[in-house]
Design a protein around this motif. Structure first.
Motif, PDB file in Angstrom:
ATOM      1  N   THR A  34      29.534  51.832  23.777  1.00  0.00           N
ATOM      2  CA  THR A  34      28.185  51.560  23.495  1.00  0.00           C
ATOM      3  C   THR A  34      27.687  52.753  23.001  1.00  0.00           C
ATOM      4  OG1 THR A  34      28.282  49.866  25.417  1.00  0.00           O
ATOM      5  CG2 THR A  34      26.037  50.327  24.259  1.00  0.00           C
ATOM      6  N   PRO A  35      26.992  52.653  21.902  1.00  0.00           N
ATOM      7  CA  PRO A  35      26.020  53.709  21.332  1.00  0.00           C
ATOM      8  C   PRO A  35      25.054  54.141  22.499  1.00  0.00           C
ATOM      9  CG  PRO A  35      26.154  52.255  19.629  1.00  0.00           C
ATOM     10  CD  PRO A  35      26.846  51.626  20.895  1.00  0.00           C
ATOM     11  N   TRP A  36      24.503  55.369  22.512  1.00  0.00           N
ATOM     12  CA  TRP A  36      23.720  55.746  23.788  1.00  0.00           C
ATOM     13  C   TRP A  36      22.322  54.995  23.409  1.00  0.00           C
ATOM     14  CZ3 TRP A  36      25.520  58.488  27.465  1.00  0.00           C
ATOM     15  CH2 TRP A  36      26.815  59.271  27.314  1.00  0.00           C
ATOM     16  N   ASP A  37      21.913  54.770  22.214  1.00  0.00           N
ATOM     17  CA  ASP A  37      20.545  54.486  22.128  1.00  0.00           C
ATOM     18  C   ASP A  37      20.469  52.794  22.426  1.00  0.00           C
ATOM     19  OD1 ASP A  37      21.787  53.692  19.757  1.00  0.00           O
ATOM     20  OD2 ASP A  37      20.135  54.162  18.567  1.00  0.00           O
ATOM     21  N   ALA A  38      21.769  52.162  22.328  1.00  0.00           N
ATOM     22  CA  ALA A  38      21.754  50.662  22.843  1.00  0.00           C
ATOM     23  C   ALA A  38      22.258  50.424  24.298  1.00  0.00           C
ATOM     24  CB  ALA A  38      23.045  50.020  21.742  1.00  0.00           C
ATOM     25  N   MET A  39      22.462  51.459  25.139  1.00  0.00           N
ATOM     26  CA  MET A  39      22.835  51.216  26.334  1.00  0.00           C
ATOM     27  C   MET A  39      21.903  50.296  27.075  1.00  0.00           C
ATOM     28  SD  MET A  39      25.211  54.395  27.757  1.00  0.00           S
ATOM     29  CE  MET A  39      26.705  54.550  26.807  1.00  0.00           C
ATOM     30  N   ILE A  40      20.657  51.018  27.442  1.00  0.00           N
ATOM     31  CA  ILE A  40      19.578  50.122  28.076  1.00  0.00           C
ATOM     32  C   ILE A  40      19.154  48.822  27.321  1.00  0.00           C
ATOM     33  CG2 ILE A  40      17.143  50.325  28.752  1.00  0.00           C
ATOM     34  CD1 ILE A  40      17.450  53.204  29.374  1.00  0.00           C
ATOM     35  N   PRO A  41      19.108  48.658  26.048  1.00  0.00           N
ATOM     36  CA  PRO A  41      18.870  47.410  25.631  1.00  0.00           C
ATOM     37  C   PRO A  41      19.987  46.428  25.936  1.00  0.00           C
ATOM     38  CG  PRO A  41      18.075  49.118  24.105  1.00  0.00           C
ATOM     39  CD  PRO A  41      18.877  49.717  25.037  1.00  0.00           C
ATOM     40  N   GLY A  42      21.262  46.923  25.705  1.00  0.00           N
ATOM     41  CA  GLY A  42      22.450  46.025  26.158  1.00  0.00           C
ATOM     42  C   GLY A  42      22.388  45.620  27.534  1.00  0.00           C
ATOM     43  N   LEU A  43      21.979  46.482  28.616  1.00  0.00           N
ATOM     44  CA  LEU A  43      21.766  46.205  29.881  1.00  0.00           C
ATOM     45  C   LEU A  43      20.906  45.165  30.237  1.00  0.00           C
ATOM     46  CD1 LEU A  43      22.965  47.093  32.698  1.00  0.00           C
ATOM     47  CD2 LEU A  43      20.866  48.447  32.865  1.00  0.00           C
ATOM     48  N   GLY A  80      26.397  58.927  31.520  1.00  0.00           N
ATOM     49  CA  GLY A  80      25.362  59.820  32.146  1.00  0.00           C
ATOM     50  C   GLY A  80      24.116  59.890  31.236  1.00  0.00           C
ATOM     51  N   LEU A  81      23.265  58.973  31.496  1.00  0.00           N
ATOM     52  CA  LEU A  81      22.091  58.868  30.843  1.00  0.00           C
ATOM     53  C   LEU A  81      21.264  59.715  31.528  1.00  0.00           C
ATOM     54  CD1 LEU A  81      21.476  55.017  30.159  1.00  0.00           C
ATOM     55  CD2 LEU A  81      22.073  56.767  28.456  1.00  0.00           C
ATOM     56  N   VAL A  82      20.407  60.492  30.704  1.00  0.00           N
ATOM     57  CA  VAL A  82      19.449  61.494  31.521  1.00  0.00           C
ATOM     58  C   VAL A  82      18.080  60.699  31.833  1.00  0.00           C
ATOM     59  CG1 VAL A  82      17.499  63.176  30.698  1.00  0.00           C
ATOM     60  CG2 VAL A  82      20.045  63.208  29.703  1.00  0.00           C
ATOM     61  N   ILE A  83      17.723  60.941  33.181  1.00  0.00           N
ATOM     62  CA  ILE A  83      16.873  60.336  33.700  1.00  0.00           C
ATOM     63  C   ILE A  83      15.359  60.763  33.083  1.00  0.00           C
ATOM     64  CG2 ILE A  83      15.471  59.802  35.911  1.00  0.00           C
ATOM     65  CD1 ILE A  83      18.403  60.215  37.375  1.00  0.00           C
ATOM     66  N   THR A  84      14.539  59.671  32.550  1.00  0.00           N
ATOM     67  CA  THR A  84      13.315  60.140  32.033  1.00  0.00           C
ATOM     68  C   THR A  84      12.270  59.140  32.532  1.00  0.00           C
ATOM     69  OG1 THR A  84      13.549  58.635  30.099  1.00  0.00           O
ATOM     70  CG2 THR A  84      14.341  60.890  29.738  1.00  0.00           C
ATOM     71  N   GLU A  85      11.184  59.481  32.478  1.00  0.00           N
ATOM     72  CA  GLU A  85      10.293  58.571  33.118  1.00  0.00           C
ATOM     73  C   GLU A  85       9.909  57.175  32.195  1.00  0.00           C
ATOM     74  OE1 GLU A  85       5.113  58.559  33.297  1.00  0.00           O
ATOM     75  OE2 GLU A  85       6.282  60.594  33.223  1.00  0.00           O
TER      76      GLU A  85
END
Length: 148
Positions: free
Chosen positions: A86-95, A106-111
């Motif tokens: 999965t491309p990095w920018d699609a990981m959270i939308p895919g989840l 290992g996604l960077v934790i951001t606010e």
């Protein structure tokens, strides 16, 4: 081996809460962990970042993060992972769209990301470093000097 088994609680949080808000998870009859136990596998979003994560053209996953995650999931009764490159920018939308059950990258934790998903405690901490020749003849003190 002790290092690897100490990561089980962290991955349990990812597996349990990945892709679900806490109120939604509390209302569901079939949690992600129960589902993973029943089918014996977990679909995991991975990037290709050697040596931590590598997804081969045939779809096989390997690397440090994959091994840690596999051991933790096996300890919870989940026999295998199904990697989803999965491309990095699609990981959270895919989840959020339930294309996979957890993000193994290992996604960077951001606010901003914390407003959308629940993170486990970090299993790795990395810092950038600038290596210079002995004596630092160019008097480099940061990355901006290299970029300029």
């Amino acid at each position: 081996m002790r290092f690897l088994t100490s990561k089980v609680p962290l991955l349990l949080l990812l597996l349990t809460f990945g892709g679900h808000s806490l109120p939604t998870l509390a209302q569901e009859k079939d949690s992600l962990l129960n589902w993973a136990h029943r089918v014996g596998q977990a679909k995991v979003a991975l990037g290709s970042v050697p040596p931590w994560m590598i997804v081969s053209p045939s779809g096989e996953a390997s690397g440090y993060a994959v091994e840690v995650m596999s051991l933790a999931l096996k300890g919870m009764g989940v026999r295998e992972i199904t990697p989803v490159l999965t491309p990095w920018d699609a990981m959270i939308p895919g989840l959020l769209a339930h294309h996979f059950g957890l993000i193994g990258a290992g996604l960077v934790i951001t606010e901003a990301r914390c407003r959308v998903v629940v993170f486990s405690a970090p299993i790795i901490a990395m810092q950038d470093a600038l290596y210079v020749v002995t004596g630092n003849p160019k008097h480099l003190t940061g990355f901006r000097q290299i970029a300029d």
